[in-house]
Write a protein that holds these residues in place. Structure first.
Motif, PDB file in Angstrom:
ATOM      1  N   LEU A 129       0.562  -3.161   4.864  1.00 43.05           N
ATOM      2  CA  LEU A 129       0.032  -2.051   5.660  1.00 43.05           C
ATOM      3  C   LEU A 129       0.237  -0.721   4.940  1.00 43.05           C
ATOM      4  O   LEU A 129      -0.641   0.150   4.942  1.00 43.05           O
ATOM      5  N   ASP A 130       1.420  -0.573   4.311  1.00 41.64           N
ATOM      6  CA  ASP A 130       1.695   0.654   3.555  1.00 41.64           C
ATOM      7  C   ASP A 130       0.716   0.801   2.396  1.00 41.64           C
ATOM      8  O   ASP A 130       0.190   1.898   2.134  1.00 41.64           O
ATOM      9  N   GLN A 131       0.499  -0.315   1.691  1.00 36.55           N
ATOM     10  CA  GLN A 131      -0.435  -0.280   0.566  1.00 36.55           C
ATOM     11  C   GLN A 131      -1.850   0.067   1.046  1.00 36.55           C
ATOM     12  O   GLN A 131      -2.560   0.840   0.415  1.00 36.55           O
ATOM     13  N   HIS A 132      -2.244  -0.541   2.166  1.00 34.09           N
ATOM     14  CA  HIS A 132      -3.581  -0.273   2.704  1.00 34.09           C
ATOM     15  C   HIS A 132      -3.709   1.195   3.127  1.00 34.09           C
ATOM     16  O   HIS A 132      -4.737   1.830   2.879  1.00 34.09           O
ATOM     17  N   SER A 133      -2.645   1.712   3.751  1.00 35.59           N
ATOM     18  CA  SER A 133      -2.663   3.116   4.178  1.00 35.59           C
ATOM     19  C   SER A 133      -2.751   4.038   2.977  1.00 35.59           C
ATOM     20  O   SER A 133      -3.509   5.014   2.982  1.00 35.59           O
ATOM     21  N   THR A 134      -1.973   3.709   1.915  1.00 35.49           N
ATOM     22  CA  THR A 134      -2.010   4.518   0.696  1.00 35.49           C
ATOM     23  C   THR A 134      -3.395   4.477   0.069  1.00 35.49           C
ATOM     24  O   THR A 134      -3.924   5.505  -0.388  1.00 35.49           O
ATOM     25  N   TYR A 135      -3.999   3.275   0.051  1.00 37.25           N
ATOM     26  CA  TYR A 135      -5.351   3.134  -0.514  1.00 37.25           C
ATOM     27  C   TYR A 135      -6.352   3.980   0.282  1.00 37.25           C
ATOM     28  O   TYR A 135      -7.207   4.657  -0.302  1.00 37.25           O
TER      29      TYR A 135
END
Length: 201
Positions: A129-135
């Motif tokens: 989720l963090d990676q998706h949010s950062t993306y």
């Protein structure tokens, strides 16, 4: 003499046993009746009231555990307990304790493994989720930056076009002015020529 004979046996009242087992007095009397029907004997005082020993308390606990961990009725469990007491000199067989302890340990281990697996899955999901949010944040920033650059380029082109149109209007005005001056000069020359011919000059 056996040293154990010198030990004083502690006797418990019905209320104390009920509190220990966390059952009602009526339930305790029910257990006593079932055990006595199966051949179990309780110690009684001179008034005929039951007095409970540590052995009796353990027997009650084993009876309750047997009915909760198996499909046996309480009567069947009482009969088996009394039968085991008659076959051995051991007050309560320890094999039941060992089996229950091993089963509980196994259940606890399985529960811990399940919790650890779930925790790892939760951590993995949080990271994704963090990676998706950062993306998404990066993509939004890149999109905004591109739009801003395009807007600036459009504004610059618009300013240059406006400047060119202004220059063209100024040239058109100059051409128009020159045209007016040329027309006026031609008109004067025409008038001058007319008077000259009129006067014979």
């Amino acid at each position: 003499m056996d040293p154990s004979q010198n030990e004083i046996e502690i006797l418990y009242s019905p209320g104390e046993v009920s509190d220990t087992l966390k059952v009602k007095d009526s339930t305790l009397r029910k257990y006593c009746g079932i055990l006595e029907n199966a051949g179990y004997h309780f110690s009684k005082n001179n008034r005929g009231h039951r007095q409970y020993t540590e052995k009796d308390v353990m027997t009650f606990k084993k009876l309750i555990t047997a009915t909760k961990t198996s499909d046996m009725t309480i009567e069947t469990a009482a009969e088996q307990l009394v039968s085991m007491y008659k076959q051995t000199s051991v007050t309560v067989p320890v094999t039941t304790d060992i089996a229950l302890h091993e089963q509980h340990s196994k259940d606890i281990t399985e529960l811990k493994n399940t919790v650890e697996t779930q925790n790892k899955l939760i951590i993995s999901l949080v990271e994704r989720l963090d990676q998706h949010s950062t993306y998404l944040e990066d993509s939004t920033k890149n999109r905004d930056n591109k739009l801003l650059e395009q807007l600036k380029a459009f504004q610059k082109e618009n300013e240059e076009l406006h400047k060119e149109m202004k220059q063209m209007n100024e040239k058109l005005e100059q051409i128009a002015e020159i045209g007016k001056e040329a027309a006026a000069s031609a008109e004067k020359e025409k008038e001058k020529g007319f008077f000259a011919r009129l006067l014979g000059k």
